[in-house]
Design a protein around this motif. Structure first.
Motif, PDB file in Angstrom:
ATOM      1  N   UNK A   1       0.879  -1.165   0.000  1.00 25.39           N
ATOM      2  CA  UNK A   1       0.000   0.000   0.000  1.00 25.39           C
ATOM      3  C   UNK A   1       0.918   1.217   0.000  1.00 25.39           C
ATOM      4  N   UNK A   2       0.817   2.052  -1.041  1.00 27.86           N
ATOM      5  CA  UNK A   2       1.737   3.166  -1.213  1.00 27.86           C
ATOM      6  C   UNK A   2       0.997   4.490  -1.298  1.00 27.86           C
ATOM      7  N   UNK A   3       1.629   5.538  -0.769  1.00 23.11           N
ATOM      8  CA  UNK A   3       1.122   6.897  -0.881  1.00 23.11           C
ATOM      9  C   UNK A   3       2.328   7.805  -1.097  1.00 23.11           C
ATOM     10  N   UNK A   4       2.261   8.669  -2.115  1.00 21.77           N
ATOM     11  CA  UNK A   4       3.408   9.515  -2.425  1.00 21.77           C
ATOM     12  C   UNK A   4       2.985  10.954  -2.702  1.00 21.77           C
ATOM     13  N   UNK A   5       3.947  11.862  -2.510  1.00 21.38           N
ATOM     14  CA  UNK A   5       3.814  13.252  -2.928  1.00 21.38           C
ATOM     15  C   UNK A   5       5.024  13.544  -3.814  1.00 21.38           C
ATOM     16  N   UNK A   6       5.217  14.784  -4.196  1.00 17.55           N
ATOM     17  CA  UNK A   6       6.331  15.140  -5.057  1.00 17.55           C
ATOM     18  C   UNK A   6       7.676  14.767  -4.447  1.00 17.55           C
ATOM     19  N   UNK A   7       7.846  14.913  -3.132  1.00 16.74           N
ATOM     20  CA  UNK A   7       9.149  14.706  -2.509  1.00 16.74           C
ATOM     21  C   UNK A   7       9.174  13.664  -1.389  1.00 16.74           C
ATOM     22  N   UNK A   8       8.094  12.977  -1.162  1.00 18.68           N
ATOM     23  CA  UNK A   8       8.074  11.998  -0.070  1.00 18.68           C
ATOM     24  C   UNK A   8       7.126  10.859  -0.400  1.00 18.68           C
ATOM     25  N   UNK A   9       7.307   9.758   0.283  1.00 21.72           N
ATOM     26  CA  UNK A   9       6.427   8.614   0.084  1.00 21.72           C
ATOM     27  C   UNK A   9       6.348   7.771   1.343  1.00 21.72           C
ATOM     28  N   UNK A  10       5.250   7.036   1.460  1.00 22.49           N
ATOM     29  CA  UNK A  10       5.023   6.132   2.582  1.00 22.49           C
ATOM     30  C   UNK A  10       4.535   4.816   2.000  1.00 22.49           C
ATOM     31  N   UNK A  11       5.057   3.722   2.522  1.00 23.73           N
ATOM     32  CA  UNK A  11       4.625   2.410   2.054  1.00 23.73           C
ATOM     33  C   UNK A  11       4.396   1.465   3.210  1.00 23.73           C
ATOM     34  N   UNK A  12       3.410   0.597   3.057  1.00 23.27           N
ATOM     35  CA  UNK A  12       3.113  -0.445   4.042  1.00 23.27           C
ATOM     36  C   UNK A  12       3.150  -1.765   3.294  1.00 23.27           C
ATOM     37  N   UNK A  13       4.049  -2.671   3.678  1.00 23.63           N
ATOM     38  CA  UNK A  13       4.253  -3.927   2.965  1.00 23.63           C
ATOM     39  C   UNK A  13       3.855  -5.100   3.848  1.00 23.63           C
ATOM     40  N   UNK A  14       3.154  -6.053   3.272  1.00 21.51           N
ATOM     41  CA  UNK A  14       2.734  -7.252   3.984  1.00 21.51           C
ATOM     42  C   UNK A  14       3.262  -8.458   3.218  1.00 21.51           C
ATOM     43  N   UNK A  15       3.901  -9.394   3.951  1.00 14.82           N
ATOM     44  CA  UNK A  15       4.502 -10.565   3.327  1.00 14.82           C
ATOM     45  C   UNK A  15       3.819 -11.840   3.815  1.00 14.82           C
ATOM     46  N   UNK A  16       3.729 -12.860   2.949  1.00  9.35           N
ATOM     47  CA  UNK A  16       3.170 -14.142   3.386  1.00  9.35           C
ATOM     48  C   UNK A  16       4.055 -14.757   4.482  1.00  9.35           C
ATOM     49  N   UNK A  17       3.439 -15.356   5.468  1.00  9.46           N
ATOM     50  CA  UNK A  17       4.191 -15.948   6.583  1.00  9.46           C
ATOM     51  C   UNK A  17       5.026 -17.151   6.155  1.00  9.46           C
ATOM     52  N   UNK A  18       4.631 -17.834   5.081  1.00  7.57           N
ATOM     53  CA  UNK A  18       5.307 -19.075   4.694  1.00  7.57           C
ATOM     54  C   UNK A  18       6.439 -18.865   3.682  1.00  7.57           C
ATOM     55  N   UNK A  19       6.820 -17.606   3.418  1.00  8.69           N
ATOM     56  CA  UNK A  19       7.903 -17.310   2.469  1.00  8.69           C
ATOM     57  C   UNK A  19       8.866 -16.293   3.071  1.00  8.69           C
ATOM     58  N   UNK A  20      10.136 -16.343   2.626  1.00  6.57           N
ATOM     59  CA  UNK A  20      11.081 -15.318   3.094  1.00  6.57           C
ATOM     60  C   UNK A  20      10.666 -13.938   2.581  1.00  6.57           C
ATOM     61  N   UNK A  21      10.938 -12.917   3.358  1.00  7.17           N
ATOM     62  CA  UNK A  21      10.593 -11.546   2.971  1.00  7.17           C
ATOM     63  C   UNK A  21      11.866 -10.718   2.818  1.00  7.17           C
ATOM     64  N   UNK A  22      11.886  -9.851   1.804  1.00 12.06           N
ATOM     65  CA  UNK A  22      13.041  -8.974   1.600  1.00 12.06           C
ATOM     66  C   UNK A  22      12.586  -7.690   0.912  1.00 12.06           C
ATOM     67  N   UNK A  23      13.235  -6.592   1.282  1.00  9.24           N
ATOM     68  CA  UNK A  23      13.042  -5.300   0.625  1.00  9.24           C
ATOM     69  C   UNK A  23      14.416  -4.753   0.268  1.00  9.24           C
ATOM     70  N   UNK A  24      14.526  -4.108  -0.878  1.00  8.27           N
ATOM     71  CA  UNK A  24      15.753  -3.455  -1.289  1.00  8.27           C
ATOM     72  C   UNK A  24      15.496  -1.957  -1.307  1.00  8.27           C
TER      73      UNK A  24
END
Length: 81
Positions: free
Chosen positions: A10-33
């Protein structure tokens, strides 16, 4: 937005900023870059803070080269041919 990995974002952005909320399945590894520098206009300084207690990431990057000038007022180092 559902991703191929089964995660959702779930993402929300403006010209110079952004906010994100990420949800991962419990049965898989999770990673963000996080690519916090290497802007097309160049990057002067970047900072990232990861707080595992609150599960938040925050940071900033100084970039520029608008009209050939760096964000800190210095000259752009790109060569012109």
């Amino acid at each position: 937005m559902a991703l191929a990995s089964g995660a959702s974002a779930d993402l929300s952005v403006t010209t110079r900023a952004g906010v994100g909320d990420f949800t991962f399945p419990r049965d898989r590894p999770a990673a963000l870059l996080f690519r916090v520098s290497n802007s097309l206009n160049g990057s002067e300084d970047a900072e990232v803070t990861i707080d595992p207690d609150t599960r938040t990431v925050s940071g900033s990057v100084l970039t520029g080269a608008f009209c050939g000038r760096r964000a800190n007022g210095g000259a752009n180092n790109k060569k012109t041919y």
